[in-house]
Design a protein around this motif. Structure first.
Motif, mmCIF file in Angstrom:
data_model
loop_
_atom_site.group_PDB
_atom_site.id
_atom_site.type_symbol
_atom_site.label_atom_id
_atom_site.label_comp_id
_atom_site.label_asym_id
_atom_site.label_seq_id
_atom_site.Cartn_x
_atom_site.Cartn_y
_atom_site.Cartn_z
ATOM 1 N N GLU A 166 0.828 -1.213 0.000
ATOM 2 C CA GLU A 166 0.000 0.000 0.000
ATOM 3 C C GLU A 166 0.860 1.260 0.000
ATOM 4 O OE1 GLU A 166 -2.554 -0.242 3.347
ATOM 5 O OE2 GLU A 166 -3.775 -1.878 2.565
ATOM 6 N N ILE A 167 1.977 1.221 0.724
ATOM 7 C CA ILE A 167 2.839 2.403 0.816
ATOM 8 C C ILE A 167 3.631 2.610 -0.455
ATOM 9 C CG2 ILE A 167 4.757 3.467 2.071
ATOM 10 C CD1 ILE A 167 3.875 1.821 4.529
ATOM 11 N N LYS A 168 4.223 1.537 -0.963
ATOM 12 C CA LYS A 168 5.148 1.693 -2.098
ATOM 13 C C LYS A 168 5.081 0.583 -3.114
ATOM 14 C CE LYS A 168 10.097 2.123 -3.204
ATOM 15 N NZ LYS A 168 11.473 2.102 -2.676
ATOM 16 N N GLY A 169 4.832 -0.632 -2.687
ATOM 17 C CA GLY A 169 5.078 -1.784 -3.534
ATOM 18 C C GLY A 169 4.308 -1.827 -4.831
ATOM 19 N N THR A 170 3.077 -1.333 -4.856
ATOM 20 C CA THR A 170 2.253 -1.451 -6.056
ATOM 21 C C THR A 170 2.526 -0.331 -7.047
ATOM 22 O OG1 THR A 170 0.535 -2.522 -4.736
ATOM 23 C CG2 THR A 170 -0.101 -1.674 -6.892
ATOM 24 N N ASP A 171 2.421 0.902 -6.594
ATOM 25 C CA ASP A 171 2.532 2.068 -7.477
ATOM 26 C C ASP A 171 3.963 2.593 -7.582
ATOM 27 O OD1 ASP A 171 2.219 5.432 -7.195
ATOM 28 O OD2 ASP A 171 1.245 4.476 -8.896
ATOM 29 N N LEU A 172 4.792 2.275 -6.587
ATOM 30 C CA LEU A 172 6.163 2.786 -6.518
ATOM 31 C C LEU A 172 6.228 4.304 -6.674
ATOM 32 C CD1 LEU A 172 8.085 -0.009 -8.485
ATOM 33 C CD2 LEU A 172 8.035 0.360 -6.022
ATOM 34 N N MET A 173 5.184 4.976 -6.219
ATOM 35 C CA MET A 173 5.127 6.439 -6.145
ATOM 36 C C MET A 173 5.157 7.133 -7.506
ATOM 37 S SD MET A 173 7.521 6.948 -2.757
ATOM 38 C CE MET A 173 7.200 5.934 -1.289
ATOM 39 N N VAL A 174 4.790 6.409 -8.548
ATOM 40 C CA VAL A 174 4.764 7.000 -9.888
ATOM 41 C C VAL A 174 3.741 8.126 -9.982
ATOM 42 C CG1 VAL A 174 4.099 6.558 -12.288
ATOM 43 C CG2 VAL A 174 5.687 5.029 -11.134
ATOM 44 N N THR A 175 2.562 7.923 -9.422
ATOM 45 C CA THR A 175 1.503 8.931 -9.517
ATOM 46 C C THR A 175 1.951 10.258 -8.916
ATOM 47 O OG1 THR A 175 -0.190 7.208 -9.402
ATOM 48 C CG2 THR A 175 -0.881 9.460 -8.909
ATOM 49 N N MET A 176 2.634 10.196 -7.775
ATOM 50 C CA MET A 176 3.099 11.414 -7.130
ATOM 51 C C MET A 176 4.120 12.151 -7.997
ATOM 52 S SD MET A 176 5.098 11.807 -3.499
ATOM 53 C CE MET A 176 6.475 10.833 -4.136
ATOM 54 N N ILE A 177 5.068 11.416 -8.575
ATOM 55 C CA ILE A 177 6.105 12.050 -9.389
ATOM 56 C C ILE A 177 5.510 12.638 -10.665
ATOM 57 C CG2 ILE A 177 8.250 11.661 -10.649
ATOM 58 C CD1 ILE A 177 8.485 11.641 -7.586
ATOM 59 N N ARG A 178 4.595 11.931 -11.291
ATOM 60 C CA ARG A 178 3.949 12.481 -12.491
ATOM 61 C C ARG A 178 3.196 13.766 -12.146
ATOM 62 N NH1 ARG A 178 4.122 9.467 -17.017
ATOM 63 N NH2 ARG A 178 2.445 10.686 -17.946
ATOM 64 N N GLY A 179 2.604 13.804 -10.951
ATOM 65 C CA GLY A 179 1.948 15.028 -10.525
ATOM 66 C C GLY A 179 2.923 16.184 -10.389
ATOM 67 N N GLN A 180 4.099 15.930 -9.837
ATOM 68 C CA GLN A 180 5.126 16.970 -9.714
ATOM 69 C C GLN A 180 5.543 17.503 -11.078
ATOM 70 O OE1 GLN A 180 8.086 15.226 -6.633
ATOM 71 N NE2 GLN A 180 8.375 17.440 -6.654
ATOM 72 N N LEU A 181 5.606 16.620 -12.052
ATOM 73 C CA LEU A 181 6.023 17.013 -13.403
ATOM 74 C C LEU A 181 4.855 17.525 -14.242
ATOM 75 C CD1 LEU A 181 8.423 14.012 -14.026
ATOM 76 C CD2 LEU A 181 9.122 16.416 -13.891
ATOM 77 N N HIS A 182 3.657 17.612 -13.628
ATOM 78 C CA HIS A 182 2.439 18.091 -14.301
ATOM 79 C C HIS A 182 2.078 17.239 -15.511
ATOM 80 C CE1 HIS A 182 2.772 21.494 -11.618
ATOM 81 N NE2 HIS A 182 3.932 21.852 -12.148
ATOM 82 N N LEU A 183 2.267 15.930 -15.347
ATOM 83 C CA LEU A 183 1.938 15.010 -16.425
ATOM 84 C C LEU A 183 0.609 14.329 -16.122
ATOM 85 C CD1 LEU A 183 5.466 13.361 -16.832
ATOM 86 C CD2 LEU A 183 4.444 15.110 -18.311
ATOM 87 N N PRO A 184 -0.171 13.991 -17.130
ATOM 88 C CA PRO A 184 -1.457 13.316 -16.915
ATOM 89 C C PRO A 184 -1.261 11.892 -16.402
ATOM 90 C CG PRO A 184 -0.964 13.463 -19.265
ATOM 91 C CD PRO A 184 0.080 14.261 -18.569
#
Length: 364
Positions: free
Chosen positions: A346-364
């Motif tokens: 839940e913390i990292k294993g599934t998404d590996l924080m991709v959604t957060m980084i894409r948000g920082q880069l203003h990517l969809p």
């Protein structure tokens, strides 16, 4: 408008650049043509979808500033010299070049297309291999072993480390080591601990070619492919010169509680390059960056920097593939506790924080 030059477009660098884009002329200097989400690099080495996911464009990061792609050759004071580019004069300078690390945990090549091609070849080699050797049983080696067993369940994995346990450096409680060790044993991973290799294999990392090596204890190991899972080095060679007196022998640079480089009122540093006494992590780099953003905003408004940074209690999030692993969390009272695979995923294993980084880069 004041010019802020950020050298390094990793986790800390993009946070600073994006956070000051509305109040300053921001120039981000970055060697790579795309952002690389290194927190997910080990999964990219085994999964072709992730092999594309970890590379993200910088094109939408800045609305007003710009990104200069090129190698920073040196910095003199607040003047940045970039290969193939005229010198860039900064009113405020932020150093954010991080560390290098052996493939596949980090990619040091400038072109994403070259990095992707190497990942493609590595996955092909792993699919054909019978046995892989991982040298180093720290967090990188353990996490990579988890990715390998999740994707290639028939692949035999041998992990070597000079320490007598996995996660042999300080900062981990025994319960975490025990929990992770049991999961690794359950996955069939062979642990060869307590003695380093007598010599390294004659082949390059990631290359498919059968070899044989020995540990200093005399144990013989044969494998078809191997990876080096330790060896971080501070990426600060470009600072030797006007900053030499402010650097430690390991390449880190001295910063004060405001994240300013010592004695340099308009120069800051964030992330792995700093001498802050804590482990080198993406979340620490982003925390440094938030302090720098606040302090440069203070200076732009004519105030003294008012925000300080102090290392906090560190969490250790250690997935073994998408659905395994364990984490060492710290409660508000400072007590460390271990949680298992489900919460780690839940913390990292599934998404590996991709959604957060894409948000920082203003990517969809």
């Amino acid at each position: 408008m004041a010019k802020v030059v950020v050298v390094g477009g990793g986790y800390g660098g993009i946070t600073v650049a994006g956070g000051l884009d509305d109040v300053a002329e921001v120039v981000l200097v970055e060697q790579k043509d795309q952002f690389v989400h290194h927190a997910a690099a080990l999964r990219a080495a085994v999964d072709s979808v992730w092999g594309h996911t970890i590379f993200m464009p910088y094109t939408r990061l800045l609305k007003h500033g710009n990104v200069v792609h090129g190698t920073c050759m040196r910095v003199d004071g607040t003047t940045v010299y970039v290969a193939g580019h005229e010198p860039i004069e900064a009113d405020y300078l932020v150093l954010a070049t991080g560390t290098t690390y052996p493939f596949p945990a980090k990619h040091m090549v400038s072109q994403a297309s070259v990095a992707k091609a190497r990942l493609d070849q590595t996955r092909e080699n792993l699919a054909r291999a019978r046995r892989v050797m991982l040298v180093g049983a720290g967090t990188v080696g353990v996490e990579f072993a988890g990715e390998l067993t999740s994707t290639f369940p028939d692949l035999e994995i041998i992990m070597i480390d000079k320490e007598n346990t996995i996660l042999g450096t300080p900062g981990y409680i025994d319960e975490l080591r025990t929990t992770i060790t049991q999961q690794m044993v359950d996955r069939g991973i062979k642990l060869v601990l307590g003695a380093p290799l007598a010599y390294m294999p004659p082949t390059d990392v990631g290359m498919l070619a059968t070899f044989q090596v020995e540990t200093l204890a005399g144990e013989s190991i044969e494998a078809d492919i191997w990876f080096l899972c330790y060896g971080a080095q501070t990426a600060s060679g470009y600072l030797h010169g006007s900053y030499s007196d402010l650097m430690h022998s390991n390449g880190t640079i001295r910063v004060d509680e405001h994240m300013r480089v010592s004695g340099m009122p308009n120069v800051y540093a964030v992330g792995d390059i700093t001498d802050v006494p804590e482990s080198k992590r993406a979340d620490a780099a982003r925390a440094h960056a938030r302090v720098v953003i606040a302090n440069i905003r203070d200076q732009l408004a004519g105030r003294e920097p008012s925000t300080t940074y102090a290392p906090g209690k560190e969490w250790v999030i250690l997935p073994l593939g998408p659905d395994g692993g364990a984490s060492q969390l710290v409660d508000p009272d400072g007590t460390a506790r271990i949680v298992g695979a489900e919460e780690t995923a839940e913390i990292k294993g599934t998404d590996l924080m991709v959604t957060m980084i894409r948000g920082q880069l203003h990517l969809p």
